[in-house]
Design an enzyme around this catalytic site. Structure first.
Site, short mmCIF file in Angstrom:
data_model
loop_
_atom_site.label_atom_id
_atom_site.label_comp_id
_atom_site.label_asym_id
_atom_site.label_seq_id
_atom_site.Cartn_x
_atom_site.Cartn_y
_atom_site.Cartn_z
N GLN A 49 0.83 -1.20 0.00
CA GLN A 49 0.00 0.00 0.00
C GLN A 49 0.87 1.25 0.00
O GLN A 49 1.76 1.41 0.85
CB GLN A 49 -0.93 0.04 1.21
CG GLN A 49 -1.89 1.22 1.10
CD GLN A 49 -2.77 1.42 2.30
OE1 GLN A 49 -2.29 1.67 3.40
NE2 GLN A 49 -4.07 1.31 2.11
N TYR B 288 -6.15 10.91 3.87
CA TYR B 288 -4.76 11.22 3.51
C TYR B 288 -4.71 11.95 2.15
O TYR B 288 -5.75 12.29 1.60
CB TYR B 288 -3.92 9.94 3.53
CG TYR B 288 -3.90 9.34 4.92
CD1 TYR B 288 -3.35 10.07 5.99
CD2 TYR B 288 -4.50 8.13 5.21
CE1 TYR B 288 -3.37 9.58 7.29
CE2 TYR B 288 -4.54 7.63 6.51
CZ TYR B 288 -3.97 8.36 7.54
OH TYR B 288 -4.01 7.90 8.83
N GLY C 106 -9.12 -6.64 9.12
CA GLY C 106 -8.04 -5.92 9.76
C GLY C 106 -7.72 -6.48 11.13
O GLY C 106 -6.88 -7.38 11.29
N ALA D 119 -7.96 6.57 0.87
CA ALA D 119 -9.00 6.55 1.92
C ALA D 119 -8.51 7.33 3.14
O ALA D 119 -7.42 7.91 3.14
CB ALA D 119 -9.28 5.09 2.31
N GLY E 90 -15.29 -4.00 9.57
CA GLY E 90 -16.38 -4.44 10.45
C GLY E 90 -16.98 -5.79 10.09
O GLY E 90 -18.06 -6.12 10.56
C1 FMN Z 1 -3.59 -0.97 13.71
C2 FMN Z 1 -4.27 -0.54 12.46
C3 FMN Z 1 -3.56 0.13 11.49
C4 FMN Z 1 -4.16 0.51 10.29
N1 FMN Z 1 -3.40 1.09 9.30
C5 FMN Z 1 -3.93 1.27 8.07
C6 FMN Z 1 -3.11 1.64 6.97
O1 FMN Z 1 -1.88 1.79 7.06
N2 FMN Z 1 -3.71 1.80 5.77
C7 FMN Z 1 -5.07 1.62 5.60
O2 FMN Z 1 -5.58 1.76 4.49
N3 FMN Z 1 -5.86 1.27 6.62
C8 FMN Z 1 -5.33 1.05 7.83
N4 FMN Z 1 -6.12 0.57 8.85
C9 FMN Z 1 -7.55 0.30 8.58
C10 FMN Z 1 -7.73 -1.17 8.15
O3 FMN Z 1 -7.13 -1.39 6.89
C11 FMN Z 1 -9.22 -1.54 8.06
O4 FMN Z 1 -9.84 -0.76 7.06
C12 FMN Z 1 -9.92 -1.32 9.38
O5 FMN Z 1 -9.20 -1.94 10.44
C13 FMN Z 1 -11.35 -1.90 9.37
O6 FMN Z 1 -11.34 -3.29 9.16
P1 FMN Z 1 -11.62 -4.30 10.40
O7 FMN Z 1 -12.97 -3.92 10.97
O8 FMN Z 1 -11.64 -5.67 9.76
O9 FMN Z 1 -10.52 -4.13 11.38
C14 FMN Z 1 -5.54 0.22 10.07
C15 FMN Z 1 -6.27 -0.43 11.07
C16 FMN Z 1 -5.66 -0.83 12.24
C17 FMN Z 1 -6.46 -1.59 13.27
#
Ligand code: FMN
Length: 358
Positions: free
Chosen positions: A99, A180, A311, A177, A290
């Site tokens: 990414q 940024y 995530g 997204a 989610g």
């Molecule tokens: C610790 C952490 C770091 C994250 N860093 C990024 C990132 O670098 N780039 C990004 O697009 N999203 C980032 N996210 C968002 C995740 O890609 C994802 O969209 C978000 O956690 C929701 O998915 P989930 O409900 O399955 O956790 C991050 C999320 C977490 C928990």
């Protein structure tokens, strides 16, 4: 068998299943040199049960850095360190996209080369604070990029794409997204430009399309994906007509024959962006944020997504695919070790006990 565990074609690749590990910043690089720690390869290898891994955000140039101890891929040392990650993931039979994340105004002079101001489409200070090497600091009014400087940023995305491929990544994802730089251009709350990069939707999507064009020229559309998060309103980025904005953006994405569109957040109760935009995009659709096993399976079987992105569940459960298959419980994530630190809370989440042979 759950449809999550059926193969799927994403861009140039046949993925062994439809589970995708979400990009997650974990801040395990040297803050001075942007070189990831050696054990980062173990972390990704542990999660290679995913059909596809999307790496944590990697800045395309030093001015794109917005968080302490996040990695780059500009220097030879950075590239070499990433090679260990891609080798480890490939050895386990999975795929990994990198990414590319330019934070724009969501940064601070203390993280910028020569303590310069962070850059943005317009000189508008975002509300809020950020964690820096000198503690919690308020955001600052960023430097408004000139058209010439915008061309430089696009060139950085191009060069970064080339280096990601050199480092063995299977492709690259444009992080458009979470408020940024690309989303700062897209949204009229953060983009007040009066030139060809601001004003109408057509003008505000220009930056993202030009960045993608450069990335696609380097990698081919089938090795480039994009992540968007309409109406997430994170990092103080808002738009007053997001439905129209993303409707037009997604139609324009079709020209690139991208590997995938990755969309997080369903949206508001009134507007489900998955429903709106999935039919608009002609290519593989990655649904994220989610989800749990049940909602992910429902999305795949109803044809609402081609692959599902996890995530936090992946962060805390390196063997998530196996846990889904066996219907077991999950480890809980330890949020205190999300950003920065060492192997603790990173490579030490337990996997299911392997039965001893009798
Ligand atoms: C610790 C952490 C770091 C994250 N860093 C990024 C990132 O670098 N780039 C990004 O697009 N999203 C980032 N996210 C968002 C995740 O890609 C994802 O969209 C978000 O956690 C929701 O998915 P989930 O409900 O399955 O956790 C991050 C999320 C977490 C928990």
């Amino acid at each position: 068998m759950s449809e999550i565990f059926t193969p799927v074609r994403v861009g140039r690749y046949d993925l062994s299943n439809r589970l995708v590990m979400a990009p997650m910043t974990r801040s395990r690089a040297g803050d001075d040199d942007g070189v990831i720690a050696g054990y980062v390869a173990d972390y990704y290898a542990q999660r290679s049960g995913a059909g596809l891994i999307i790496s944590e955000g990697v800045y395309p140039s030093a001015s794109g850095k917005g968080y302490v101890s996040t990695p780059g891929i500009e220097t030879d040392a950075q590239v070499e360190a990433w090679k260990k990650v891609t080798d480890a993931v490939h050895a386990k039979g999975s795929h990994i996209f990198m990414q590319i994340m330019h934070c724009g105004r969501i940064s601070h002079p203390s993280m910028q080369p020569d303590n310069a101001l962070p850059v943005a489409p317009s000189a508008i200070k975002p509300a809020g604070q950020t964690w820096t090497a000198i503690g919690q600091q308020g955001f600052v009014t960023p430097h408004e990029l000139t058209v010439l400087e915008i061309q430089g940023v696009i060139a950085d995305y191009r060069a970064t794409t080339r280096r990601a491929l050199e480092a063995g990544f299977d492709g690259v994802e444009l992080h458009a997204a979470s408020g940024y730089l690309p989303e700062q251009f897209l949204s009229n709350g953060s983009n007040k430009r009066t030139d060809e990069y601001g004003g109408t939707i057509r003008n505000r999507i220009r930056f993202v399309l030009e960045v993608l064009a450069a990335m696609v020229e380097e990698a081919g559309g089938d090795r480039v994906g994009i992540k968007i998060s309409p109406e997430m309103n994170f990092n103080d980025v808002v738009d007053d007509n997001p439905q129209a904005l993303y409707w037009e953006l997604v139609e324009e994405l079709n020209q690139f024959d991208l590997a995938y569109l990755h969309l997080t957040r369903q949206g508001t109760p009134e507007m489900n962006y998955h429903t709106l935009l999935r039919p608009r995009f002609r290519g593989p659709y990655l649904m994220g944020a989610g989800l749990n096993k049940k909602t992910a399976e429902a999305a795949i079987s109803a044809g609402k997504a081609d692959a599902v992105v996890f995530g936090e569940l992946f962060l805390a459960n390196p063997d998530l695919p196996e846990r889904f298959q066996q219907g077991t419980t999950f480890n809980s994530p330890d949020r205190s070790t999300y950003y920065g630190g060492d192997e603790k809370g990173y490579t030490d989440y337990p996997t299911l006990k392997v039965a001893e042979p009798v």
